[in-house]
Design an enzyme around this catalytic site. Structure first.
Site, PDB file in Angstrom:
ATOM      1  N   SER A 160     -34.560  17.220 -48.410  1.00 48.77           N
ATOM      2  CA  SER A 160     -33.366  16.926 -47.621  1.00 48.77           C
ATOM      3  C   SER A 160     -32.491  15.880 -48.299  1.00 48.77           C
ATOM      4  O   SER A 160     -32.979  14.976 -48.984  1.00 48.77           O
ATOM      5  CB  SER A 160     -33.759  16.428 -46.227  1.00 48.77           C
ATOM      6  OG  SER A 160     -34.266  15.114 -46.284  1.00 48.77           O
ATOM      7  N   GLU A 214     -32.434  17.583 -55.849  1.00 46.22           N
ATOM      8  CA  GLU A 214     -32.015  18.935 -55.498  1.00 46.22           C
ATOM      9  C   GLU A 214     -32.059  19.074 -53.985  1.00 46.22           C
ATOM     10  O   GLU A 214     -33.132  19.088 -53.390  1.00 46.22           O
ATOM     11  CB  GLU A 214     -32.915  19.978 -56.160  1.00 46.22           C
ATOM     12  CG  GLU A 214     -32.459  21.403 -55.921  1.00 46.22           C
ATOM     13  CD  GLU A 214     -33.417  22.410 -56.513  1.00 46.22           C
ATOM     14  OE1 GLU A 214     -33.860  23.310 -55.760  1.00 46.22           O
ATOM     15  OE2 GLU A 214     -33.741  22.300 -57.715  1.00 46.22           O
ATOM     16  N   CYS A 230     -32.245  26.948 -50.643  1.00 45.68           N
ATOM     17  CA  CYS A 230     -31.125  26.014 -50.745  1.00 45.68           C
ATOM     18  C   CYS A 230     -29.821  26.676 -51.158  1.00 45.68           C
ATOM     19  O   CYS A 230     -28.748  26.082 -50.999  1.00 45.68           O
ATOM     20  CB  CYS A 230     -31.467  24.866 -51.691  1.00 45.68           C
ATOM     21  SG  CYS A 230     -31.876  25.391 -53.363  1.00 45.68           S
ATOM     22  N   GLU A 275     -26.234  23.347 -43.317  1.00 43.80           N
ATOM     23  CA  GLU A 275     -27.134  24.348 -43.877  1.00 43.80           C
ATOM     24  C   GLU A 275     -28.074  24.844 -42.784  1.00 43.80           C
ATOM     25  O   GLU A 275     -28.853  24.073 -42.224  1.00 43.80           O
ATOM     26  CB  GLU A 275     -27.930  23.738 -45.031  1.00 43.80           C
ATOM     27  CG  GLU A 275     -28.846  24.729 -45.727  1.00 43.80           C
ATOM     28  CD  GLU A 275     -29.618  24.084 -46.866  1.00 43.80           C
ATOM     29  OE1 GLU A 275     -29.944  24.800 -47.823  1.00 43.80           O
ATOM     30  OE2 GLU A 275     -29.907  22.868 -46.788  1.00 43.80           O
TER      31      GLU A 275
END
Length: 463
Positions: A214, A234, A268, A363
């Protein structure tokens, strides 16, 4: 040492038990790794590292089925996709071996000035130091391979702290490395609490932090690392796709479905926001909904399953709340929208959610694809670029100028042309910008990031 129970996200059945390290054990692991790096006389030579990695390829190749089932069981990714993950992991080790053949420095020119005559200079690469890898749940085997193997390849002692929901694949990687001949202390797996993770990330004994997870945690840890620690983060994206009015709809729909519903959207770079020209939006949305309605959802170990469970029941609750909010704010629910069980959610397609809906701003990390109608492509690009994230994006069009316009103007670190946003191979650079992260993934790129460049300058009267 305490242990924790690892359970299947589908039915909570027990997959296994793993050690849960105390703070003292975390400190001891980092001390051991640091001692290995400080002992420069006994760094692992390149030929030994290659030997270990070649042995690892053989071990993994003999255990593909076991690795597939382990990855699927703890993470919830369907069996068919977990098999691909296992094979991809083996290929990633091969990529590291190949890159060691070109892992080299260069000559730095001398003699252009009077002060630099009688000298020659060369650069070469050294391991940066102890690498700490903090990993996510969604690709438990591949993420471990992508973070650990580059460190082993370049000679960094590495400690991986996998997600507590899916620790077994990462620990298996460490176990197989030892079986392959890697000496003790060069690769360790630690399952610990957040305090232990923060200690590993922020200790001055750590030279490289690679974090996948996160944004809130990643940026927090990045702000706390010791001076000089190199960081790669990332995080997630909210992947936008531009669909022009001349897009090849028949070939595009399977790509959008795969990119949106692969691993139940827990990726992701999952397809999430699809901006479709108003002249074809009805056709695109109805066809995507038709494909989504036919996807097989269920137990990830069933070879027929195409969409597995979410990682935990709380995530099912959250996704359901976000979808309900979008519908309440005016989105048209084309398919799905409901939980199938405590662990599974229907593949869902929403048409024209409001810009202030959570599914438009955040997201989703669930099996939800949002379609938005547009009339002007510049407007669509502006809407796609409106969020503070930057990861992979895509455009579908038969017109090369349209494609190049989107490649140039979309705010992404990679733009796929006539392909979905979740495409990736492990030799390409991969990573986010802005809130989506810093640093570059991909085996060879991580190897370079885990290295320091050292220069040797030789002075001689005969030069």
């Amino acid at each position: 040492m305490n242990t924790i129970e690892v359970t299947s996200p589908y039915d909570d059945s027990v997959v296994g038990n793993v050690p849960f390290s105390t703070m003292e054990e975390v400190e001891a692991a980092l001390d051991l790794a640091y001692e290995k790096f400080q002992d420069r006389k006994n760094w692992l030579p390149k030929h030994k590292r290659i030997e270990v990695l070649e042995n690892l390829v053989k071990i993994m190749s003999s255990q593909v089925e076991d690795l597939t089932k382990l990855c699927a069981s703890e993470g919830g990714k369907p069996y068919m996709d977990s098999k691909v993950e296992a094979l991809r992991a083996i290929n990633s080790v091969k990529l590291a071996i190949e890159h060691l053949g070109v892992y080299e420095g260069k000559e730095v020119a001398m003699g252009q000035t009077a002060s630099s005559v009688n000298r020659m200079a060369y650069t070469f690469k050294e391991p940066i130091g102890v690498a700490v890898a903090i990993s996510a749940f969604n690709h438990p085997l591949n993420l471990a391979i992508g973070q650990v193997i580059p460190a082993v390849a370049v000679g960094c002692p590495v400690i991986i702290r996998p997600a507590t929901q899916t620790p077994m694949s990462a620990l298996k990687v460490v176990e197989m490395l030892k079986e392959a001949g890697l000496p003790d202390g060069w690769a360790q797996g630690i399952v610990c609490d957040r305090k232990g993770s923060e200690y590993l990330a922020t200790s001055p004994k750590t030279s490289f932090l690679t974090f996948i997870g996160s944004a809130s945690v990643g940026w927090y840890l990045s702000s706390k690392v010791a001076p000089g620690t190199r960081v790669a983060l990332e995080h997630g994206g909210v992947a936008p796709v531009i669909v022009a009015k001349d897009a090849d709809i028949e070939t595009m729909i399977p790509d959008l479905a795969k990119g949106g519903f692969y691993h139940a959207g827990q990726v992701c770079v999952s397809v999430q926001r699809v901006y479709v020209h108003e002249s074809i939006v009805d056709e695109v949305s109805s066809k995507l909904a038709a494909v989504a309605s036919k996807l097989v959802v269920g137990n990830q170990l069933d070879p027929k399953t195409e969409v597995g469970p979410l990682i935990n029941h709380g995530e099912v609750d959250r996704v359901e709340q976000w979808v309900n909010e979008a519908v309440e704010k005016g989105a048209k629910l084309l398919v799905g929208g409901k939980r199938i069980s405590a662990s599974c959610f229907e593949p869902t397609v929403l048409l024209n959610p409001s810009e202030d809906s959570l599914v438009s701003k955040k997201e989703v990390f669930g099996p939800v694809v949002c379609i938005y109608s547009y009339s002007d492509i510049d407007e669509a690009i502006a809407r796609a670029n409106s969020l503070p994230v930057s990861f992979q994006a895509a455009v579908f069009s038969k017109n090369i100028d349209t494609c190049l316009k989107c490649v140039k103007q979309l705010n992404g670190t990679a733009v796929m042309v006539n392909d979905h946003t979740a495409f990736r191979v492990d030799w390409m650079p991969f990573g986010g910008a802005k809130e989506s992260g810093i640093g570059v993934g991909g085996i060879s790129h991580v190897m370079d990031e885990m290295s320091n460049v050292k220069m040797m300058v030789i002075k001689s009267s005969i030069l």
